[in-house]
Scaffold this motif. Sequence first.
Motif, mmCIF file in Angstrom:
data_model
loop_
_atom_site.group_PDB
_atom_site.id
_atom_site.type_symbol
_atom_site.label_atom_id
_atom_site.label_comp_id
_atom_site.label_asym_id
_atom_site.label_seq_id
_atom_site.Cartn_x
_atom_site.Cartn_y
_atom_site.Cartn_z
ATOM 1 N N ALA A 68 0.836 -1.120 -0.051
ATOM 2 C CA ALA A 68 0.018 0.025 0.010
ATOM 3 C C ALA A 68 0.732 1.401 -0.059
ATOM 4 O O ALA A 68 0.609 2.322 -0.862
ATOM 5 C CB ALA A 68 -0.891 -0.033 1.182
ATOM 6 N N ARG A 69 1.866 1.250 0.754
ATOM 7 C CA ARG A 69 2.682 2.363 0.733
ATOM 8 C C ARG A 69 3.655 2.672 -0.513
ATOM 9 O O ARG A 69 3.935 3.725 -0.920
ATOM 10 C CB ARG A 69 3.705 2.440 2.060
ATOM 11 C CG ARG A 69 3.058 2.619 3.262
ATOM 12 C CD ARG A 69 4.011 2.633 4.567
ATOM 13 N NE ARG A 69 4.542 1.246 4.721
ATOM 14 C CZ ARG A 69 4.081 0.417 5.646
ATOM 15 N NH1 ARG A 69 3.238 0.585 6.125
ATOM 16 N NH2 ARG A 69 4.955 -0.789 5.634
ATOM 17 N N ALA A 94 1.520 3.874 -3.424
ATOM 18 C CA ALA A 94 1.387 5.416 -3.358
ATOM 19 C C ALA A 94 2.341 6.207 -4.174
ATOM 20 O O ALA A 94 2.076 7.315 -4.354
ATOM 21 C CB ALA A 94 1.321 5.816 -1.754
#
Length: 283
Positions: free
Chosen positions: A93-94, A97
């Motif tokens: 998820a990071r 981004a």
Amino acid sequence: MLRWLAEAALRLYPKAWRERYGDEVGDLVAARPVRPRTVADLLAGAADAWLHHRRIPGAGPLRVPLAVSLVTGGFLLWFLWRPGLGDLSGVWARAAAAGPIADQLRGTATSVFVAAGVTALLSLWQLGSAVRVHSFHDQAARATARRMLRTAALLAVPVALVVVLLLGQSLGPLGTAMTGGFFVPNLMALVLPLPLIASAVPAFGPAVLAAGRSLAVAALMNGLAWLAVAVLLVLGQASPAFVTPVAAGALIGVSMTALVAGHTLARGRTGAVDIPSLSGTTV
């Protein structure tokens, strides 16, 4: 199966022991039925030979056998695999981004790991071609070809298992990108016995060398794929608890693939050098 295990156990003995007693014990094993007790005795003898290595006449510095290194590395990879895939969703998820680059890196790592595995398996095709050509004209080549076929049949199940596990994982984008790095080294280690067996026949030398080059390409691709994974981990701000088993797995895997490729190339070069003396031509 038991006879193959007995032959494999003999290869676990120190080099000095094999050079002094290997042929004699090998002939003895070949002349008698192989039972589970035979394999157990050979394994116990190998352990004892290593424990008392310096008592063997002509023994040099202590070196870990290739088989032991690869088996140990393979078990460590299986052990590290699940811990190495611990916090997949958060790290991905990071990383995602950061934009489209994360997906590009994921696709690159996945594709290159798969290509490395396919290249390792295709190296066997090069050996198979040489076996078909030479086994019709040479008795030693025919005997080696039969041994290769028996070994290939025994290895087919674990190779298929590794391939199925590699392709059947559903661990999300980051897990998909990383999984190949834990499986490809085991696949290459399982491929290695066939070129090593083939290298006993000088006529197979060029084919072993060609297989070694393919395995070297597979090893290089394995390392490059790990670089893409490393960038993903940086983008995903992975914690030390996550990075440690992954980094350990990458180091072990890269070392295993380098060992497989280097050993095959060395055997192939030795065989290729022997060819001119037999045929009168230059390689």
